[in-house]
Design an enzyme around this catalytic site. Structure first.
Site, PDB file in Angstrom:
ATOM      1  N   LYS A 167       0.876  -1.161   0.000  1.00 34.93           N
ATOM      2  CA  LYS A 167       0.000   0.000   0.000  1.00 34.93           C
ATOM      3  C   LYS A 167       0.926   1.227   0.000  1.00 34.93           C
ATOM      4  O   LYS A 167       0.795   2.148   0.809  1.00 34.93           O
ATOM      5  CB  LYS A 167      -0.905  -0.049   1.247  1.00 34.93           C
ATOM      6  N   ASP A 200      -5.632  -3.463  -1.626  1.00 35.17           N
ATOM      7  CA  ASP A 200      -7.099  -3.424  -1.770  1.00 35.17           C
ATOM      8  C   ASP A 200      -7.518  -3.969  -3.136  1.00 35.17           C
ATOM      9  O   ASP A 200      -8.483  -4.724  -3.255  1.00 35.17           O
ATOM     10  CB  ASP A 200      -7.668  -2.017  -1.511  1.00 35.17           C
ATOM     11  N   ASP A 224      -1.712 -11.702   6.954  1.00 33.70           N
ATOM     12  CA  ASP A 224      -2.652 -12.319   7.882  1.00 33.70           C
ATOM     13  C   ASP A 224      -4.064 -12.269   7.299  1.00 33.70           C
ATOM     14  O   ASP A 224      -4.788 -13.272   7.242  1.00 33.70           O
ATOM     15  CB  ASP A 224      -2.583 -11.540   9.217  1.00 33.70           C
TER      16      ASP A 224
END
Ligand code: NAI
Length: 329
Positions: A167, A200, A224
């Protein structure tokens, strides 16, 4: 081999997995130890020193899930174990099992998650009333070795592509460092395709067209979350194995947690831990035994007669293990 049965559904699935591994003829002597909130009264902490020493001595551990209380109490034993033993690579192969209905029928992904830093560093504090701060630690050293692990794994397992997940459009410094490091490492592996994707977008792509990915390499928190998402693609958390690997030790465990909602009912799916057992057998070089377990698991899932409730069946944890043992004959 150190055996940590864990808590919640841990002891149920561990018993089932050990039964299957032993029945396959594995040359393993189990050295059982306890950890978790259940031992705090006895040892003063959830991860006693002697447990760490045993894992260090045996070098390989097989572990059931351990509960971490939300929002208070001791730090996660799972995170502690990974950090203390420097088990920096979390490996989670995600594949369909024959006969198991899921959203997609052709998933063959490997999630490689960094295991020692990021927002799991535990550096959290309240800095003013109503204001809390968590520090996200990203280092070149940890980023470099996890990306290297992903490429080495890809090479060894004839995988074609490694995708670095980030990100860095928002966290330009921390995720930026991870990405810059990943790019540098990728250059050393010209035969394996390298790709980058924002986390995302990755999540959206995974639920629409997961077949476009091969090996994913992620920092700790994204890894995770994304590995649970990937488990959902093939039928749920009861089906995905995992390994925490370092240079000196390795701990094999399922992706799922202690499932307090079904603990003690004897209905937990033991497959994820049994599949983690296959990874463990391969790690210690017992390839034929690993193959025997894999084939028996595939026979049982393909027949679809003895399945736990999460897979639409009525079998108990032990009945499923017994069916797998019977399928070895
Ligand atoms: P969870 O993985 O325990 O459960 C999530 C959902 O999946 C629940 O509905 C559960 O019933 C189901 N599920 C999980 N494993 C299953 C299995 N083998 N068979 C059938 N259904 C299964 O995740 P949750 O509820 O977020 O965490 C519970 C506890 O586990 C927490 O204390 C958490 O910290 C801990 N945990 C431990 C891990 C480890 O030891 N490596 C990993 C993840 C969570």
């Amino acid at each position: 081999m150190t055996l940590l049965p864990g808590d919640g559904i841990g002891p149920e699935v561990s018993r089932a997995a050990v039964k299957v591994i032993d029945a396959a003829g594995a040359n393993i002597e189990w050295d059982e130890v306890e950890a978790g909130i259940g031992v705090v009264e006895k040892y003063g902490k959830p991860l006693p020193e002697h447990v760490l020493e045993k894992i260090k001595k045996n070098r390989v551990a097989f572990k059931g899930p351990l509960t971490t209380i939300v929002g208070k109490g001791f730090a996660s034993v799972n995170v502690e174990l990974r950090k203390t033993l420097d088990l920096y690579a979390n490996l989670r192969p995600v594949q369909n099992l024959p006969g198991i209905q899921s959203r997609f029928g052709d998933i063959d992904l490997v999630v490689v998650r960094e295991n020692t830093e990021d927002l799991y560093s535990g550096l959290e504090h309240k800095i003013a009333p109503g204001v809390a701060q968590s520090l996200k630690i990203i280092t070149r050293k940890a980023s470099s070795r996890i990306v290297k692990f992903a490429f080495e794994y890809a090479g060894k397992h004839r995988r074609k592509k490694v995708t670095a997940v980030h990100k860095a459009n928002i966290m330009k410094v921390s995720d930026g460092l991870f990405l810059e490091t990943a790019k540098g490492v990728a250059k050393r592996y010209p035969k394996i395709k390298y790709q980058e994707v924002i986390v995302d977008n990755l999540c959206m792509q995974l639920v629409m067209k997961p077949q476009q990915y091969d090996v994913l390499v992620l920092t700790n928190l994204y890894g995770d979350i994304v590995s649970d998402l990937c488990a959902g693609l093939v039928g749920g958390l009861g089906l995905v194995p995992g390994a925490n690997i370092g240079d000196k030790c390795a701990v094999f465990e399922a992706v799922h947690g202690s499932a307090p909602d079904i603990a003690g009912k004897g209905i937990a799916n033991p497959l994820a831990l049994i599949l983690s057992g296959i990874l463990m057998l391969e790690h210690i070089g017992q390839m034929q035994t690993a193959d025997r377990v894999r084939q028996a698991v595939h026979r049982v899932t393909a027949r679809g007669k003895v399945l736990t409730p999460d897979l639409g069946g009525k079998a108990s944890t032990m009945e499923m293990a017994e069916a797998i043992v019977a399928a070895m004959q």
